[in-house]
Design an enzyme around this catalytic site. Sequence first.
Site, PDB file in Angstrom:
ATOM      1  CG  HIS A 192      20.055 -36.386   3.780  1.00 23.91           C
ATOM      2  ND1 HIS A 192      20.474 -37.490   4.490  1.00 23.91           N
ATOM      3  CD2 HIS A 192      21.186 -35.724   3.421  1.00 23.91           C
ATOM      4  CE1 HIS A 192      21.788 -37.484   4.580  1.00 23.91           C
ATOM      5  NE2 HIS A 192      22.251 -36.418   3.926  1.00 23.91           N
TER       6      HIS A 192
ATOM      7  CG  ASN B 165       1.276   1.077   4.297  1.00 21.40           C
ATOM      8  OD1 ASN B 165       1.054  -0.135   4.339  1.00 21.40           O
ATOM      9  ND2 ASN B 165       2.449   1.587   3.975  1.00 21.40           N
ATOM     10  N   GLY B 166      -0.790  -0.602   6.571  1.00 18.30           N
ATOM     11  CA  GLY B 166      -0.514  -1.327   7.820  1.00 18.30           C
ATOM     12  C   GLY B 166      -1.612  -2.338   8.072  1.00 18.30           C
TER      13      GLY B 166
ATOM     14  CB  CYS C 174      -0.900   0.036   1.222  1.00 17.25           C
ATOM     15  SG  CYS C 174      -1.991  -1.358   1.322  1.00 17.25           S
TER      16      CYS C 174
ATOM     17  CD  GLU D  76      17.647 -14.334  -5.202  1.00 17.19           C
ATOM     18  OE1 GLU D  76      16.980 -14.601  -4.193  1.00 17.19           O
ATOM     19  OE2 GLU D  76      17.375 -13.382  -5.950  1.00 17.19           O
TER      20      GLU D  76
ATOM     21  CD1 TRP E  52       0.332  -6.238  -3.126  1.00 12.37           C
ATOM     22  CD2 TRP E  52       0.163  -6.807  -0.965  1.00 12.37           C
ATOM     23  NE1 TRP E  52       0.806  -7.519  -2.995  1.00 12.37           N
ATOM     24  CE2 TRP E  52       0.713  -7.892  -1.670  1.00 12.37           C
ATOM     25  CE3 TRP E  52      -0.033  -6.941   0.396  1.00 12.37           C
ATOM     26  CZ2 TRP E  52       1.083  -9.085  -1.062  1.00 12.37           C
ATOM     27  CZ3 TRP E  52       0.325  -8.137   1.017  1.00 12.37           C
ATOM     28  CH2 TRP E  52       0.880  -9.187   0.279  1.00 12.37           C
TER      29      TRP E  52
ATOM     30  CD  GLU F 279      10.667 -12.893  -6.607  1.00  9.41           C
ATOM     31  OE1 GLU F 279       9.899 -12.292  -5.869  1.00  9.41           O
ATOM     32  OE2 GLU F 279      11.907 -12.726  -6.552  1.00  9.41           O
TER      33      GLU F 279
ATOM     34  NE  ARG G  84       4.686   1.794  -1.037  1.00 11.70           N
ATOM     35  CZ  ARG G  84       5.430   2.142  -0.003  1.00 11.70           C
ATOM     36  NH1 ARG G  84       6.496   2.886  -0.172  1.00 11.70           N
ATOM     37  NH2 ARG G  84       5.120   1.757   1.217  1.00 11.70           N
TER      38      ARG G  84
ATOM     39  CE  LYS H  58      12.088  -3.500  -5.692  1.00  8.52           C
ATOM     40  NZ  LYS H  58      12.866  -4.720  -5.990  1.00  8.52           N
TER      41      LYS H  58
ATOM     42  CE  LYS I 209      14.483 -12.898  -7.852  1.00  7.01           C
ATOM     43  NZ  LYS I 209      15.052 -12.193  -6.757  1.00  7.01           N
TER      44      LYS I 209
HETATM   45  O1  M6R Z   1      13.259  -4.441   0.493  1.00  9.30           O
HETATM   46  P1  M6R Z   1      13.810  -5.704   1.070  1.00  9.30           P
HETATM   47  O2  M6R Z   1      15.156  -6.043   0.552  1.00  9.30           O
HETATM   48  O3  M6R Z   1      13.808  -5.689   2.586  1.00  9.30           O
HETATM   49  O4  M6R Z   1      12.804  -6.823   0.626  1.00  9.30           O
HETATM   50  C1  M6R Z   1      12.909  -8.129   1.103  1.00  9.30           C
HETATM   51  C2  M6R Z   1      12.056  -9.066   0.284  1.00  9.30           C
HETATM   52  O5  M6R Z   1      10.712  -8.706   0.371  1.00  9.30           O
HETATM   53  C3  M6R Z   1      12.477  -9.096  -1.194  1.00  9.30           C
HETATM   54  O6  M6R Z   1      13.815  -9.440  -1.333  1.00  9.30           O
HETATM   55  C4  M6R Z   1      11.612 -10.098  -1.971  1.00  9.30           C
HETATM   56  O7  M6R Z   1      11.904 -11.396  -1.576  1.00  9.30           O
HETATM   57  C5  M6R Z   1      11.803  -9.932  -3.485  1.00  9.30           C
HETATM   58  N1  M6R Z   1      10.547 -10.119  -4.137  1.00  9.30           N
HETATM   59  C6  M6R Z   1      12.728 -10.921  -4.062  1.00  9.30           C
HETATM   60  O8  M6R Z   1      12.853 -10.826  -5.427  1.00  9.30           O
END
Ligand code: M6R
Length: 603
Positions: free
Chosen positions: A499, A101-102, A2, A476, A75, A483, A27, A598, A480
């Site tokens: 395992h 927001n919150g 938000c 990672e 959001w 997402e 965001r 974001k 990626k």
């Molecule tokens: O702004 P930040 O680095 O604290 O964000 C952390 C995560 O929300 C962020 O890295 C998220 O996992 C991304 N979508 C990864 O691509």
Amino acid sequence: MCGIIGYIGKKQAMPILMDGLRKESYRGYDSSGIVVFDAQNNATCLKAVGKLENLENKIQGQELKGEIGIGHVRWATHGEVTETNAHPHTGCQENIFVVHNGIIENYREIREKLIEKGHKFVSETDTEVVAHLVEHFFDGNLEDAVRKALKLVKGAYALAVVAKEDPNKIVVAKLSSPLIIGIGKDEYLVASDQNAIAPYAKKIITLEDNEVVTITPDDLCIIKEREPEDLEIETGKTEKGKYPHFMLKEIMEQADSIEMPLKGRVRFDQGLAKLGGLDQVSDKLKDIERINIVACGTAYLAGLTAEYMLEEYAGIPCEVDFGSEFRYRKPILNKKTVVLAISQSGETADTLAGIKEAKEKGVMTLGIVNAVGSTIARETDAGIYNHAGPEIGVASTKAFTSQLTVLALLALFLGRQRQMSLITGQNIARELLNIPALIRELLKSEAKIKELAEKYKNYKNFFFIGRKYNFPIACEGALKLKEISYIHAEGYSGGEMKHGPIALIDESFPTIALCPSDSVYEKMVSNIEEIKARKGPVIAIATEGNEKIKELVDDVIYIPKTLEMLTPILSVIPLQLFAYYTGVLNKCDVDKPRNLAKSVTVE
Ligand code: M6R
């Protein structure tokens, strides 16, 4: 997540509000809305689901004139993505309008009590209770009503509230979620982040927790007086330029975004890292005995990689926690501990909660943050900026490699404060300085990676495996891919496959194996053999010159040779490109993947 915007002054509010919402839209949001008050205090409130253009379309043809208004990009947390659930929310009389927001944690309880008193709710949101609660207490003075309402509210909030019957003011309040007031010429703005108000304000006031402030066109009524600060926005282009997506642009500019954090910080002759942001705590850092890293998502995986760096090169025991878990496991912290937050946005609520926990326990806090002037940057005792430039794509790419770079600098800095020799320091410094050139070389494999994405794009599952420094990179790579392309992917330590997870391997389940020529290369080869023996397709990420690996795997992507500790900065890049092209080929919205934000500003 938000985003809030507000305007009060002598200009037309609507275009400024819409501009702010556009700038906050990176965001991540799923609906939007604004309310504008005209000179007679008539309110026009418009909302739309989906892209901001849908709200713009609704505005067209409407007489939306007025010099005061608030707006919001939502959001969804409580309640589906519908127009009714979009902000601003209002009470029964449609006198009070609120953007938030919150999360209001006790909203159900408040809602039930207000329903008993005759209030009628229309949305499923937690925010609507704030509008009704303020309405309940309102007797002509909006600020008083907001204060009374907030006494009953539990949770986190950044709020902007306006009322028809107490006109010409915006009341704002904050607890745990970010909110700033921009000071322009005869005008004030309210926003969740600085970029949204950059064209209009040069000075800002950052609201503190529990503050409630009334803003009129001529004044700010701040109880705790303080000097406005300069508005600091990140420099760097926020346009896509020649690229079809921000994600690709941000992947392709990583040689530059890594050069930035290195600039002026590497002293090759002395084998040192010069980190100005740590000057004031430098002596204290000589005595620390433990580092607790808190971070989320991709930043957490940068933290996991740093655990290897800091233990191997600085000799400091290190633990890494998700921001969302850290304080709930009652970590044992003492005066010789440092809590280090890693965050691109500097606004991640879970990470911030970790910092607050540490501060309550009197522990030193550091931040590695990309967004200049963000909450984590301000709340920590000292820190290091990434200077990677704005990252707009929701998937973190260049921020991650710059986090790894800064963490390598930190390992060098702390290592040289301890036992690390000049020769080792110089070796790290030399290799670090060489990384941007190696990235430029590596990015030339873009076309080859695109071909591989074409070949593998229809698989439904992927494993990513790696060991030691490349274990977090496997995680990672999987993050990626899921997402960006919504394909199921899991990151594992190569050694851990046997395992349990190996039960899933067959010809329909490919593995991307990170096997650079490093201290665990032979171990990785054995893990790949185990997968091949079960007919699993394997793509290897290997070091240039390793021709032998071709005999074992189905496909190879080569990365240049560097120091083992720095390999992750290179090995993650093909994984970013693979995720990007797989997403694009599967027609996914790679810059704004579904359900993601974001900046994750709620816990
Ligand atoms: O702004 P930040 O680095 O604290 O964000 C952390 C995560 O929300 C962020 O890295 C998220 O996992 C991304 N979508 C990864 O691509």
